[in-house]
Write a protein that holds these residues in place. Structure first.
Motif, PDB file in Angstrom:
ATOM      1  N   VAL A   1      -0.227 -12.448  -0.915  1.00 52.99           N
ATOM      2  CA  VAL A   1      -0.697 -12.880  -2.236  1.00 52.99           C
ATOM      3  C   VAL A   1      -1.728 -13.991  -2.090  1.00 52.99           C
ATOM      4  CG1 VAL A   1       0.024 -13.984  -4.391  1.00 52.99           C
ATOM      5  CG2 VAL A   1       1.368 -12.115  -3.452  1.00 52.99           C
ATOM      6  N   ASP A   2      -1.489 -14.936  -1.175  1.00 53.05           N
ATOM      7  CA  ASP A   2      -2.478 -15.987  -0.940  1.00 53.05           C
ATOM      8  C   ASP A   2      -3.795 -15.403  -0.441  1.00 53.05           C
ATOM      9  OD1 ASP A   2      -0.839 -18.019  -1.757  1.00 53.05           O
ATOM     10  OD2 ASP A   2      -0.174 -18.555   0.268  1.00 53.05           O
ATOM     11  N   PHE A   3      -3.704 -14.422   0.450  1.00 56.87           N
ATOM     12  CA  PHE A   3      -4.915 -13.760   0.941  1.00 56.87           C
ATOM     13  C   PHE A   3      -5.686 -13.118  -0.207  1.00 56.87           C
ATOM     14  CE2 PHE A   3      -6.791  -9.682   2.211  1.00 56.87           C
ATOM     15  CZ  PHE A   3      -7.769 -10.135   3.075  1.00 56.87           C
ATOM     16  N   LEU A   4      -4.963 -12.407  -1.081  1.00 59.76           N
ATOM     17  CA  LEU A   4      -5.628 -11.751  -2.210  1.00 59.76           C
ATOM     18  C   LEU A   4      -6.267 -12.774  -3.142  1.00 59.76           C
ATOM     19  CD1 LEU A   4      -3.018  -8.999  -3.139  1.00 59.76           C
ATOM     20  CD2 LEU A   4      -5.133  -8.709  -1.883  1.00 59.76           C
ATOM     21  N   LYS A   5      -5.558 -13.862  -3.369  1.00 60.21           N
ATOM     22  CA  LYS A   5      -6.039 -14.876  -4.309  1.00 60.21           C
ATOM     23  C   LYS A   5      -7.292 -15.574  -3.800  1.00 60.21           C
ATOM     24  CE  LYS A   5      -2.787 -17.495  -5.710  1.00 60.21           C
ATOM     25  NZ  LYS A   5      -1.794 -18.567  -5.799  1.00 60.21           N
ATOM     26  N   TYR A   6      -7.273 -16.009  -2.548  1.00 58.58           N
ATOM     27  CA  TYR A   6      -8.382 -16.805  -2.022  1.00 58.58           C
ATOM     28  C   TYR A   6      -9.585 -15.969  -1.612  1.00 58.58           C
ATOM     29  CZ  TYR A   6      -5.106 -20.624  -2.146  1.00 58.58           C
ATOM     30  OH  TYR A   6      -4.206 -21.565  -2.573  1.00 58.58           O
ATOM     31  N   ASN A   7      -9.364 -14.719  -1.247  1.00 57.12           N
ATOM     32  CA  ASN A   7     -10.465 -13.870  -0.809  1.00 57.12           C
ATOM     33  C   ASN A   7     -10.919 -12.888  -1.869  1.00 57.12           C
ATOM     34  OD1 ASN A   7     -10.732 -14.892   1.865  1.00 57.12           O
ATOM     35  ND2 ASN A   7      -8.778 -13.913   2.315  1.00 57.12           N
ATOM     36  N   LYS A   8     -10.323 -12.961  -3.045  1.00 60.16           N
ATOM     37  CA  LYS A   8     -10.712 -12.102  -4.177  1.00 60.16           C
ATOM     38  C   LYS A   8     -10.663 -10.625  -3.807  1.00 60.16           C
ATOM     39  CE  LYS A   8     -12.233 -15.696  -6.686  1.00 60.16           C
ATOM     40  NZ  LYS A   8     -11.351 -16.782  -6.367  1.00 60.16           N
ATOM     41  N   LYS A   9      -9.579 -10.206  -3.183  1.00 63.46           N
ATOM     42  CA  LYS A   9      -9.414  -8.824  -2.732  1.00 63.46           C
ATOM     43  C   LYS A   9      -8.342  -8.105  -3.555  1.00 63.46           C
ATOM     44  CE  LYS A   9     -11.927  -9.276   1.097  1.00 63.46           C
ATOM     45  NZ  LYS A   9     -13.226  -8.734   1.246  1.00 63.46           N
ATOM     46  N   TRP A  10      -8.366  -8.270  -4.857  1.00 65.71           N
ATOM     47  CA  TRP A  10      -7.338  -7.680  -5.716  1.00 65.71           C
ATOM     48  C   TRP A  10      -7.357  -6.162  -5.696  1.00 65.71           C
ATOM     49  CZ3 TRP A  10      -3.507 -10.569  -6.753  1.00 65.71           C
ATOM     50  CH2 TRP A  10      -3.681 -11.942  -6.914  1.00 65.71           C
ATOM     51  N   TRP A  11      -8.464  -5.558  -5.279  1.00 66.33           N
ATOM     52  CA  TRP A  11      -8.542  -4.103  -5.222  1.00 66.33           C
ATOM     53  C   TRP A  11      -7.630  -3.547  -4.137  1.00 66.33           C
ATOM     54  CZ3 TRP A  11     -10.184  -2.360  -0.517  1.00 66.33           C
ATOM     55  CH2 TRP A  11     -10.877  -3.265   0.276  1.00 66.33           C
ATOM     56  N   LEU A  12      -7.158  -4.380  -3.206  1.00 65.56           N
ATOM     57  CA  LEU A  12      -6.240  -3.918  -2.169  1.00 65.56           C
ATOM     58  C   LEU A  12      -4.821  -3.700  -2.688  1.00 65.56           C
ATOM     59  CD1 LEU A  12      -7.210  -6.127   0.886  1.00 65.56           C
ATOM     60  CD2 LEU A  12      -7.427  -3.679   0.693  1.00 65.56           C
ATOM     61  N   THR A  13      -4.468  -4.320  -3.795  1.00 64.34           N
ATOM     62  CA  THR A  13      -3.098  -4.246  -4.307  1.00 64.34           C
ATOM     63  C   THR A  13      -2.644  -2.816  -4.593  1.00 64.34           C
ATOM     64  OG1 THR A  13      -3.382  -6.455  -5.232  1.00 64.34           O
ATOM     65  CG2 THR A  13      -1.532  -5.165  -6.052  1.00 64.34           C
ATOM     66  N   PRO A  14      -3.394  -1.993  -5.328  1.00 67.38           N
ATOM     67  CA  PRO A  14      -2.917  -0.629  -5.573  1.00 67.38           C
ATOM     68  C   PRO A  14      -2.814   0.203  -4.296  1.00 67.38           C
ATOM     69  CG  PRO A  14      -4.951  -1.043  -6.790  1.00 67.38           C
ATOM     70  CD  PRO A  14      -4.615  -2.281  -6.062  1.00 67.38           C
ATOM     71  N   ILE A  15      -3.707  -0.024  -3.349  1.00 71.27           N
ATOM     72  CA  ILE A  15      -3.651   0.719  -2.095  1.00 71.27           C
ATOM     73  C   ILE A  15      -2.370   0.393  -1.344  1.00 71.27           C
ATOM     74  CG2 ILE A  15      -4.769   1.008   0.154  1.00 71.27           C
ATOM     75  CD1 ILE A  15      -7.443   0.419  -1.300  1.00 71.27           C
ATOM     76  N   VAL A  16      -2.048  -0.884  -1.257  1.00 74.49           N
ATOM     77  CA  VAL A  16      -0.839  -1.304  -0.548  1.00 74.49           C
ATOM     78  C   VAL A  16       0.407  -0.787  -1.263  1.00 74.49           C
ATOM     79  CG1 VAL A  16       0.523  -3.329   0.110  1.00 74.49           C
ATOM     80  CG2 VAL A  16      -1.940  -3.294   0.507  1.00 74.49           C
ATOM     81  N   LEU A  17       0.421  -0.833  -2.584  1.00 77.73           N
ATOM     82  CA  LEU A  17       1.588  -0.346  -3.331  1.00 77.73           C
ATOM     83  C   LEU A  17       1.803   1.152  -3.136  1.00 77.73           C
ATOM     84  CD1 LEU A  17       1.321  -2.365  -6.661  1.00 77.73           C
ATOM     85  CD2 LEU A  17       2.903  -2.708  -4.753  1.00 77.73           C
ATOM     86  N   VAL A  18       0.721   1.922  -3.126  1.00 75.61           N
ATOM     87  CA  VAL A  18       0.843   3.368  -2.907  1.00 75.61           C
ATOM     88  C   VAL A  18       1.350   3.646  -1.499  1.00 75.61           C
ATOM     89  CG1 VAL A  18      -0.513   5.486  -2.639  1.00 75.61           C
ATOM     90  CG2 VAL A  18      -0.829   4.056  -4.652  1.00 75.61           C
ATOM     91  N   LEU A  19       0.831   2.928  -0.516  1.00 76.06           N
ATOM     92  CA  LEU A  19       1.287   3.123   0.858  1.00 76.06           C
ATOM     93  C   LEU A  19       2.768   2.765   1.017  1.00 76.06           C
ATOM     94  CD1 LEU A  19      -1.772   1.833   2.911  1.00 76.06           C
ATOM     95  CD2 LEU A  19      -0.961   4.183   2.685  1.00 76.06           C
TER      96      LEU A  19
END
Length: 66
Positions: free
Chosen positions: A24-42
């Motif tokens: 979550v910290d990685f997503l927040k600081y690097n603005k990579k929110w588009w990775l969330t659905p990919i990780v959830l599907v996997l």
């Protein structure tokens, strides 16, 4: 042994974050929110494969989903 601790020892004594908190910290600081659905599907696919493994009583119900 010297009184001064190395960087490695200091990091070991600090509280360790969980892998979810680190992600979550990685997503927040690097603005990579588009990775969330990919990780959830996997993660969902991995859970389904684990439940549908050999000898599982849940397997016939999971096969009907596909």
């Amino acid at each position: 042994m010297s009184e001064k601790k190395s960087e490695f020892e200091q990091a070991r004594e600090e509280g360790r974050e969980s892998i979810v908190a680190e992600f979550v910290d990685f997503l927040k600081y690097n603005k990579k929110w588009w990775l969330t659905p990919i990780v959830l599907v996997l993660l969902t696919l991995v859970a389904l494969m684990a439940l549908a493994g050999p000898g599982s009583a849940v397997a016939p119900f999971i096969y009907t989903l596909f």
